[in-house]
Design a protein around this motif. Structure first.
Motif, PDB file in Angstrom:
ATOM      1  N   GLN A 115       1.158  -1.806   0.304  1.00 20.31           N
ATOM      2  CA  GLN A 115       0.257   0.582   0.066  1.00 20.31           C
ATOM      3  C   GLN A 115       0.765   1.242  -0.255  1.00 20.31           C
ATOM      4  OE1 GLN A 115      -3.574  -0.060  -0.550  1.00 20.31           O
ATOM      5  NE2 GLN A 115      -2.509   1.575  -0.848  1.00 20.31           N
ATOM      6  N   GLN A 116       2.337   1.617   0.818  1.00 21.38           N
ATOM      7  CA  GLN A 116       3.090   2.067   0.822  1.00 21.38           C
ATOM      8  C   GLN A 116       3.583   2.447  -0.743  1.00 21.38           C
ATOM      9  OE1 GLN A 116       6.150   0.991   3.950  1.00 21.38           O
ATOM     10  NE2 GLN A 116       7.114   0.485   2.376  1.00 21.38           N
ATOM     11  N   ASP A 117       3.645   1.841  -1.939  1.00 16.23           N
ATOM     12  CA  ASP A 117       4.482   1.652  -2.904  1.00 16.23           C
ATOM     13  C   ASP A 117       3.191   2.505  -3.667  1.00 16.23           C
ATOM     14  OD1 ASP A 117       6.527   0.675  -1.985  1.00 16.23           O
ATOM     15  OD2 ASP A 117       6.159  -1.310  -2.830  1.00 16.23           O
ATOM     16  N   VAL A 118       1.413   1.920  -3.682  1.00 15.23           N
ATOM     17  CA  VAL A 118       0.959   2.871  -4.689  1.00 15.23           C
ATOM     18  C   VAL A 118       0.497   3.935  -3.237  1.00 15.23           C
ATOM     19  CG1 VAL A 118      -1.702   2.309  -5.072  1.00 15.23           C
ATOM     20  CG2 VAL A 118      -0.750   0.442  -3.903  1.00 15.23           C
ATOM     21  N   ASN A 119       0.208   4.690  -2.746  1.00 12.73           N
ATOM     22  CA  ASN A 119      -0.462   5.635  -2.141  1.00 12.73           C
ATOM     23  C   ASN A 119       1.139   6.859  -2.882  1.00 12.73           C
ATOM     24  OD1 ASN A 119      -1.675   4.324  -0.659  1.00 12.73           O
ATOM     25  ND2 ASN A 119      -1.128   4.510   1.362  1.00 12.73           N
ATOM     26  N   GLU A 120       2.883   6.138  -2.477  1.00 16.20           N
ATOM     27  CA  GLU A 120       3.788   6.445  -3.040  1.00 16.20           C
ATOM     28  C   GLU A 120       3.155   7.144  -4.619  1.00 16.20           C
ATOM     29  OE1 GLU A 120       7.045   9.253  -2.616  1.00 16.20           O
ATOM     30  OE2 GLU A 120       5.866   8.916  -1.334  1.00 16.20           O
ATOM     31  N   ALA A 121       2.981   6.461  -5.413  1.00 19.44           N
ATOM     32  CA  ALA A 121       3.114   6.549  -6.558  1.00 19.44           C
ATOM     33  C   ALA A 121       1.625   7.148  -7.154  1.00 19.44           C
ATOM     34  CB  ALA A 121       2.425   5.389  -7.422  1.00 19.44           C
ATOM     35  N   TYR A 122       0.580   7.643  -5.880  1.00 18.83           N
ATOM     36  CA  TYR A 122      -0.510   8.734  -6.401  1.00 18.83           C
ATOM     37  C   TYR A 122       0.290   9.922  -5.854  1.00 18.83           C
ATOM     38  CZ  TYR A 122      -2.716   4.951  -8.597  1.00 18.83           C
ATOM     39  OH  TYR A 122      -4.050   3.778  -9.242  1.00 18.83           O
ATOM     40  N   VAL A 123       1.063   9.839  -5.227  1.00 20.38           N
ATOM     41  CA  VAL A 123       1.037  11.390  -4.253  1.00 20.38           C
ATOM     42  C   VAL A 123       2.416  11.699  -5.533  1.00 20.38           C
ATOM     43  CG1 VAL A 123       2.866  11.883  -3.030  1.00 20.38           C
ATOM     44  CG2 VAL A 123       1.505  10.061  -1.639  1.00 20.38           C
ATOM     45  N   LEU A 124       2.858  11.168  -6.598  1.00 16.80           N
ATOM     46  CA  LEU A 124       3.932  11.848  -7.461  1.00 16.80           C
ATOM     47  C   LEU A 124       3.066  11.813  -8.837  1.00 16.80           C
ATOM     48  CD1 LEU A 124       7.043   9.849  -6.349  1.00 16.80           C
ATOM     49  CD2 LEU A 124       6.389  11.832  -5.889  1.00 16.80           C
ATOM     50  N   HIS A 125       1.829  11.747  -8.565  1.00 22.42           N
ATOM     51  CA  HIS A 125       0.822  12.137  -9.612  1.00 22.42           C
ATOM     52  C   HIS A 125       0.773  10.794 -10.382  1.00 22.42           C
ATOM     53  CE1 HIS A 125       0.118  16.073  -8.000  1.00 22.42           C
ATOM     54  NE2 HIS A 125       1.388  15.499  -7.879  1.00 22.42           N
ATOM     55  N   ALA A 126       0.970   9.500 -10.241  1.00 20.60           N
ATOM     56  CA  ALA A 126       1.398   8.822 -11.674  1.00 20.60           C
ATOM     57  C   ALA A 126      -0.227   8.650 -11.583  1.00 20.60           C
ATOM     58  CB  ALA A 126       1.891   6.715 -10.822  1.00 20.60           C
ATOM     59  N   SER A 127      -0.394   8.171 -13.346  1.00 21.18           N
ATOM     60  CA  SER A 127      -1.622   8.231 -13.518  1.00 21.18           C
ATOM     61  C   SER A 127      -2.405   6.770 -12.918  1.00 21.18           C
ATOM     62  CB  SER A 127      -1.699   7.995 -15.442  1.00 21.18           C
ATOM     63  OG  SER A 127      -1.257   9.566 -15.560  1.00 21.18           O
ATOM     64  N   SER A 128      -1.689   6.132 -13.019  1.00 18.45           N
ATOM     65  CA  SER A 128      -2.340   4.594 -12.435  1.00 18.45           C
ATOM     66  C   SER A 128      -0.828   3.725 -12.589  1.00 18.45           C
ATOM     67  CB  SER A 128      -3.428   3.699 -13.503  1.00 18.45           C
ATOM     68  OG  SER A 128      -2.045   3.413 -14.211  1.00 18.45           O
ATOM     69  N   TYR A 129      -1.550   2.635 -11.229  1.00 23.63           N
ATOM     70  CA  TYR A 129      -0.552   1.325 -10.410  1.00 23.63           C
ATOM     71  C   TYR A 129      -1.741   0.292 -11.200  1.00 23.63           C
ATOM     72  CZ  TYR A 129       2.826  -0.543  -6.726  1.00 23.63           C
ATOM     73  OH  TYR A 129       3.912  -1.101  -6.515  1.00 23.63           O
ATOM     74  N   VAL A 130      -0.504  -0.548 -11.769  1.00 23.65           N
ATOM     75  CA  VAL A 130      -1.168  -1.840 -11.931  1.00 23.65           C
ATOM     76  C   VAL A 130       0.279  -2.821 -10.953  1.00 23.65           C
ATOM     77  CG1 VAL A 130      -1.807  -3.686 -13.603  1.00 23.65           C
ATOM     78  CG2 VAL A 130      -1.868  -1.220 -14.259  1.00 23.65           C
ATOM     79  N   VAL A 131      -0.224  -4.093 -10.737  1.00 21.59           N
ATOM     80  CA  VAL A 131       0.313  -4.939 -10.060  1.00 21.59           C
ATOM     81  C   VAL A 131       0.727  -6.169 -11.427  1.00 21.59           C
ATOM     82  CG1 VAL A 131       0.520  -6.059  -7.769  1.00 21.59           C
ATOM     83  CG2 VAL A 131      -0.296  -4.549  -7.794  1.00 21.59           C
ATOM     84  N   LYS A 132       1.723  -6.575 -12.014  1.00 21.15           N
ATOM     85  CA  LYS A 132       1.769  -7.162 -12.263  1.00 21.15           C
ATOM     86  C   LYS A 132       1.343  -8.594 -12.793  1.00 21.15           C
ATOM     87  CE  LYS A 132       6.272  -5.413 -14.540  1.00 21.15           C
ATOM     88  NZ  LYS A 132       8.242  -5.517 -14.277  1.00 21.15           N
ATOM     89  N   SER A 133       1.114  -9.461 -13.352  1.00 26.36           N
ATOM     90  CA  SER A 133       0.382 -10.577 -13.531  1.00 26.36           C
ATOM     91  C   SER A 133       1.565 -11.564 -13.566  1.00 26.36           C
ATOM     92  CB  SER A 133      -0.726 -11.102 -15.058  1.00 26.36           C
ATOM     93  OG  SER A 133      -1.053 -12.159 -14.375  1.00 26.36           O
ATOM     94  N   ALA A 134       2.136 -12.616 -12.742  1.00 24.80           N
ATOM     95  CA  ALA A 134       2.412 -14.014 -12.903  1.00 24.80           C
ATOM     96  C   ALA A 134       2.641 -14.255 -13.696  1.00 24.80           C
ATOM     97  CB  ALA A 134       2.385 -14.448 -11.085  1.00 24.80           C
ATOM     98  N   SER A 135       1.751 -14.052 -14.877  1.00 28.93           N
ATOM     99  CA  SER A 135       1.486 -15.237 -15.800  1.00 28.93           C
ATOM    100  C   SER A 135       1.164 -13.986 -17.450  1.00 28.93           C
ATOM    101  CB  SER A 135      -0.186 -15.588 -15.983  1.00 28.93           C
ATOM    102  OG  SER A 135      -1.330 -15.253 -16.036  1.00 28.93           O
ATOM    103  N   PHE A 136       1.261 -14.836 -17.814  1.00 31.38           N
ATOM    104  CA  PHE A 136       1.108 -13.856 -19.194  1.00 31.38           C
ATOM    105  C   PHE A 136       0.136 -13.666 -20.293  1.00 31.38           C
ATOM    106  CE2 PHE A 136       1.365 -13.918 -24.243  1.00 31.38           C
ATOM    107  CZ  PHE A 136       2.404 -12.457 -24.406  1.00 31.38           C
ATOM    108  N   ALA A 137      -1.124 -14.821 -19.842  1.00 33.86           N
ATOM    109  CA  ALA A 137      -2.229 -14.643 -20.151  1.00 33.86           C
ATOM    110  C   ALA A 137      -2.894 -12.996 -19.120  1.00 33.86           C
ATOM    111  CB  ALA A 137      -2.676 -16.178 -20.227  1.00 33.86           C
ATOM    112  N   GLY A 138      -2.513 -13.285 -18.019  1.00 36.78           N
ATOM    113  CA  GLY A 138      -2.954 -12.411 -17.436  1.00 36.78           C
ATOM    114  C   GLY A 138      -2.389 -11.369 -17.427  1.00 36.78           C
ATOM    115  N   PHE A 139      -1.186 -10.981 -17.719  1.00 35.58           N
ATOM    116  CA  PHE A 139      -0.764 -10.112 -17.899  1.00 35.58           C
ATOM    117  C   PHE A 139      -1.359  -9.081 -19.599  1.00 35.58           C
ATOM    118  CE2 PHE A 139       3.186  -7.855 -20.171  1.00 35.58           C
ATOM    119  CZ  PHE A 139       3.415  -6.733 -19.639  1.00 35.58           C
TER     120      PHE A 139
END
Length: 144
Positions: free
Chosen positions: A94-118
């Motif tokens: 959560q601290q990484d997600v919060n930091e990204a938005y504090v720095l004005h990232a447009s969105s935050y996506v946690v990479k899927s472990a599978s190619f299909a998910g990615f």
């Protein structure tokens, strides 16, 4: 006629860059994907004349200049601040997600472990930004 969209992927992992290139070939053959392996390489490219991506896909954890550091530099630079940045990370802290938005990232996506998910994630990201830019372009043309 739709304009060609340009994307920049910043990721230090060669296998992730390769997977993204494979995914782009399937999902966005009309788009142009440029891949770089470090924050400094991305910054040099972004500051070069004539290079202007529509969206940046930015890994968080990289040696040298982290994704947060690159994002901070970009948002402090008037020539780069307007470029949408999608943070792509394996971290769901959560601290990484919060930091990204504090720095004005447009969105935050946690990479899927599978190619299909990615592929699914990338498809949603590309669809969103393609739609967003199309609406923006149409509004700009209507006001011109």
């Amino acid at each position: 006629m739709t304009a060609t969209r340009h994307y920049l992927l910043v990721d230090d992992a060669p296998q992730d860059r390769f997977l993204a290139q494979e995914a782009f070939e399937q999902l966005c053959p009309e788009g142009v994907l440029t891949c770089v392996g470090s924050g400094m390489e991305a910054l040099d490219l972004l500051r070069s004349p004539g290079f202007q991506p529509d969206v940046i896909l930015l890994d968080l954890n990289m040696p040298g200049m982290s994704g947060f550091e690159l994002l901070r530099v970009m948002k402090d630079d008037a020539r780069l601040a307007h470029i949408p940045v999608v943070m792509l990370s394996t971290s769901n802290a959560q601290q990484d997600v919060n930091e990204a938005y504090v720095l004005h990232a447009s969105s935050y996506v946690v990479k899927s472990a599978s190619f299909a998910g990615f592929l699914e994630q990338l498809e949603r990201i590309l669809h969103y930004w393609k739609l967003s830019r199309t609406v923006h372009d149409e509004a700009f043309e209507a006001n011109s």
